[in-house]
Design an enzyme around this catalytic site. Structure first.
Site, PDB file in Angstrom:
ATOM      1  N   HIS A   1      -8.102  61.821 -28.594  1.00 12.98           N
ATOM      2  CA  HIS A   1      -7.515  60.518 -28.260  1.00 12.98           C
ATOM      3  C   HIS A   1      -8.463  59.467 -28.831  1.00 12.98           C
ATOM      4  O   HIS A   1      -9.552  59.257 -28.315  1.00 12.98           O
ATOM      5  CB  HIS A   1      -7.392  60.418 -26.726  1.00 12.98           C
ATOM      6  CG  HIS A   1      -6.441  59.375 -26.264  1.00 12.98           C
ATOM      7  ND1 HIS A   1      -5.110  59.369 -26.602  1.00 12.98           N
ATOM      8  CD2 HIS A   1      -6.625  58.283 -25.477  1.00 12.98           C
ATOM      9  CE1 HIS A   1      -4.513  58.332 -26.039  1.00 12.98           C
ATOM     10  NE2 HIS A   1      -5.414  57.649 -25.358  1.00 12.98           N
TER      11      HIS A   1
ATOM     12  N   LYS B   1       2.051  52.468 -27.236  1.00  8.54           N
ATOM     13  CA  LYS B   1       0.868  51.630 -27.411  1.00  8.54           C
ATOM     14  C   LYS B   1       0.008  52.321 -28.461  1.00  8.54           C
ATOM     15  O   LYS B   1      -0.315  53.503 -28.340  1.00  8.54           O
ATOM     16  CB  LYS B   1       0.172  51.535 -26.037  1.00  8.54           C
ATOM     17  CG  LYS B   1      -1.256  51.081 -26.051  1.00  8.54           C
ATOM     18  CD  LYS B   1      -1.639  50.561 -24.674  1.00  8.54           C
ATOM     19  CE  LYS B   1      -3.070  50.893 -24.302  1.00  8.54           C
ATOM     20  NZ  LYS B   1      -3.487  50.245 -23.059  1.00  8.54           N
TER      21      LYS B   1
ATOM     22  N   LYS C   1      -3.516  52.566 -30.503  1.00 10.87           N
ATOM     23  CA  LYS C   1      -4.925  52.191 -30.384  1.00 10.87           C
ATOM     24  C   LYS C   1      -5.438  51.817 -31.764  1.00 10.87           C
ATOM     25  O   LYS C   1      -5.424  52.671 -32.679  1.00 10.87           O
ATOM     26  CB  LYS C   1      -5.722  53.376 -29.828  1.00 10.87           C
ATOM     27  CG  LYS C   1      -5.460  53.617 -28.353  1.00 10.87           C
ATOM     28  CD  LYS C   1      -6.126  52.538 -27.547  1.00 10.87           C
ATOM     29  CE  LYS C   1      -6.085  52.851 -26.067  1.00 10.87           C
ATOM     30  NZ  LYS C   1      -6.690  51.783 -25.281  1.00 10.87           N
TER      31      LYS C   1
ATOM     32  N   ASP D   1      -3.420  48.103 -28.745  1.00 14.99           N
ATOM     33  CA  ASP D   1      -4.594  47.814 -27.920  1.00 14.99           C
ATOM     34  C   ASP D   1      -5.811  47.846 -28.842  1.00 14.99           C
ATOM     35  O   ASP D   1      -6.118  48.882 -29.443  1.00 14.99           O
ATOM     36  CB  ASP D   1      -4.736  48.873 -26.819  1.00 14.99           C
ATOM     37  CG  ASP D   1      -5.798  48.502 -25.795  1.00 14.99           C
ATOM     38  OD1 ASP D   1      -6.493  47.481 -25.995  1.00 14.99           O
ATOM     39  OD2 ASP D   1      -5.930  49.222 -24.783  1.00 14.99           O
TER      40      ASP D   1
ATOM     41  N   GLU E   1      -3.039  43.891 -26.923  1.00 17.06           N
ATOM     42  CA  GLU E   1      -3.893  44.015 -25.732  1.00 17.06           C
ATOM     43  C   GLU E   1      -5.352  43.804 -26.114  1.00 17.06           C
ATOM     44  O   GLU E   1      -5.850  44.411 -27.074  1.00 17.06           O
ATOM     45  CB  GLU E   1      -3.675  45.409 -25.133  1.00 17.06           C
ATOM     46  CG  GLU E   1      -4.476  45.683 -23.877  1.00 17.06           C
ATOM     47  CD  GLU E   1      -4.068  47.020 -23.234  1.00 17.06           C
ATOM     48  OE1 GLU E   1      -2.976  47.530 -23.557  1.00 17.06           O
ATOM     49  OE2 GLU E   1      -4.836  47.532 -22.423  1.00 17.06           O
TER      50      GLU E   1
ATOM     51  N   ASP F   1      -7.026  42.950 -20.674  1.00 16.08           N
ATOM     52  CA  ASP F   1      -7.351  44.213 -19.998  1.00 16.08           C
ATOM     53  C   ASP F   1      -8.814  44.175 -19.553  1.00 16.08           C
ATOM     54  O   ASP F   1      -9.111  43.812 -18.401  1.00 16.08           O
ATOM     55  CB  ASP F   1      -7.059  45.401 -20.927  1.00 16.08           C
ATOM     56  CG  ASP F   1      -7.509  46.734 -20.335  1.00 16.08           C
ATOM     57  OD1 ASP F   1      -7.925  46.761 -19.166  1.00 16.08           O
ATOM     58  OD2 ASP F   1      -7.469  47.769 -21.042  1.00 16.08           O
TER      59      ASP F   1
ATOM     60  N   LYS G   1      -5.514  47.085 -13.632  1.00 12.23           N
ATOM     61  CA  LYS G   1      -6.038  48.430 -13.387  1.00 12.23           C
ATOM     62  C   LYS G   1      -6.667  48.451 -12.006  1.00 12.23           C
ATOM     63  O   LYS G   1      -7.497  47.574 -11.694  1.00 12.23           O
ATOM     64  CB  LYS G   1      -7.087  48.787 -14.437  1.00 12.23           C
ATOM     65  CG  LYS G   1      -6.508  49.002 -15.819  1.00 12.23           C
ATOM     66  CD  LYS G   1      -7.602  49.307 -16.811  1.00 12.23           C
ATOM     67  CE  LYS G   1      -7.019  49.716 -18.157  1.00 12.23           C
ATOM     68  NZ  LYS G   1      -8.061  49.832 -19.182  1.00 12.23           N
TER      69      LYS G   1
ATOM     70  N   GLU H   1       1.511  52.131 -17.818  1.00 10.62           N
ATOM     71  CA  GLU H   1       1.029  53.209 -18.713  1.00 10.62           C
ATOM     72  C   GLU H   1       0.375  54.312 -17.879  1.00 10.62           C
ATOM     73  O   GLU H   1      -0.652  54.848 -18.268  1.00 10.62           O
ATOM     74  CB  GLU H   1       0.071  52.643 -19.764  1.00 10.62           C
ATOM     75  CG  GLU H   1      -1.134  51.928 -19.160  1.00 10.62           C
ATOM     76  CD  GLU H   1      -2.084  51.351 -20.196  1.00 10.62           C
ATOM     77  OE1 GLU H   1      -1.693  51.184 -21.359  1.00 10.62           O
ATOM     78  OE2 GLU H   1      -3.242  51.064 -19.824  1.00 10.62           O
TER      79      GLU H   1
END
Ligand code: MUC
Ligand code: MG
Length: 374
Positions: free
Chosen positions: A23, A168, A170, A199, A225, A250, A274, A328
């Site tokens: 990831h 989304k 990255k 993001d 983001e 964020d 979050k 998410e």
């Protein structure tokens, strides 16, 4: 008179579970996730569970799995053990007084306190927080294999199985030009069938962001983001004022004080809320309220938690009037194994609120033991 229920024992264990693929984020590439699982035993025999998780060791934020576990076992547990359990607000104040910072550690313990209280009352946390207004919330998936063709394949699979239609991406790890080419290829492949968002995880300078935001807007991307450093409110405000594409905060949001300051500075169109980064469920609820009062959009964020933290977030987000940008809370789907006895349900592009009391989920005892570090 009924005896007062007390906190008997608080434990914190680190669990390591591999991810289904690498990831790739701007600051790290994850191949496993490390969760801190908190369990509280109460004097009446009831229990509560909570989770405190960050991303990539110390590369995402200033708490690591090890620091979270150590803050809980060394400082928080001894201070709370023996205290009356039902006044969670008083226990939050007690933790705030004795432990500065360490938001994720305090959030994990607070989660287990709410879970325990709600279970004793035979209510879900959403019911304890006034009631759920959604039975499910639309859930995004992060395309972050690092490879455009593989990401497109993954997106097609998610659309075909009706699991996700919000993606989304990255970015921020490569040049802005390369990132625009990557995003453009994916946006073109799924045009008209999915919402594409990116993001940047704070990786851009303001100059890069001016150029990047214009390029992403032209590609039909819906939202950017955290393009800039968490502290750069003025830069974020400039992007909000000069582009139509939505700008989401964020990392800039560490609790209600940041939420207020960001709203005052008009430094975001949307808040990614979050639970852990806010400092707990109660503080995250306040962050949501600030966004609502300021007329900003809401999005349920994740620290890539397993089912415990994800279910807790869902309990909170379900109580809000509108989650305009969805959520998410896909964490459990990114890992090779599941530690819940009954996994969360992901169906028809939504994640569904579990029905049980408290957070609404139970641990699989064998799996929890198997993945426990040490
Ligand atoms: C973040 O910054 O939002 C959330 C989803 C994902 O893939 O990474 C996280 C962290
Ligand atoms: Mg983010």
């Amino acid at each position: 008179m009924r005896p007062v229920t007390k906190i008997e024992k608080i434990t914190a264990d680190i669990l390591d579970i591999p991810t289904i693929r690498g990831h790739v984020l701007a600051m790290t590439t994850m191949t496993q996730q490390s969760f801190v699982l908190v369990r509280i035993q109460f004097s009446d025999g009831s229990c509560g569970i909570g989770e405190g998780t960050s991303i990539g060791g110390l590369s995402y934020g200033c708490e690591s799995p090890e620091s979270i576990a150590s803050a809980i076992t060394t400082y928080i547990a001894p201070m709370l053990q023996g205290q009356a359990a039902n006044n969670v607000n008083a226990l939050i104040t007690r933790m705030e007084k004795v432990v500065k910072g360490n938001f994720i550690a305090r959030s994990a313990v607070e989660m287990a306190l709410w879970d325990g209280l709600a279970r004793r009352l035979d209510l879900s946390i959403s019911a304890l927080f006034g009631g759920a207004q959604h039975a499910s919330i639309q859930v995004a998936w992060t395309l972050a294999s690092g490879d455009s063709a593989r990401d497109i394949e993954e997106a097609e699979e998610m659309l075909a199985t009706r699991r996700h239609r919000i993606f989304k991406l990255k970015i921020g790890n490569r040049s802005v030009e390369d990132d625009l080419a990557h995003v453009g290829a994916i946006a073109k492949a799924v045009a008209g069938r999915a919402s594409i968002r990116v993001d940047v995880n704070q990786a851009w300078s303001l100059q890069q962001a001016r150029w990047g935001a214009a390029g992403l807007q032209d590609l039909g991307v819906d939202l950017i983001e955290q393009p800039l450093a968490a502290h750069d409110r003025a830069g974020m405000a400039e992007l909000v004022a000069s582009h139509k594409i939505a700008i989401m905060a964020d990392e800039a949001l560490n609790g209600p004080k940041d939420a207020l300051a960001m709203a005052q500075a008009r430094a975001a169109d949307v808040y990614a809320v979050k639970v852990a980064q806010s400092g707990g469920l109660a503080a995250a609820r306040e962050v949501c309220a600030m966004a609502e009062a300021a007329g900003l959009g809401l999005y349920g964020g994740t620290m890539l938690e397993c089912g415990v933290g994800s279910a807790a977030g869902l309990q909170l987000f379900a109580t809000r009037k509108q989650m305009q940008w969805g959520c998410e809370l896909f964490g459990p789907l990114l890992f090779k194994d599941e530690i819940l006895a009954t996994p969360l349900v992901y169906r028809d592009f939504d994640v569904h609120l579990p029905a049980g009391p408290g957070i609404g989920v139970e641990l699989d005892a064998d799996k929890t033991k198997y993945y426990r570090r040490g």
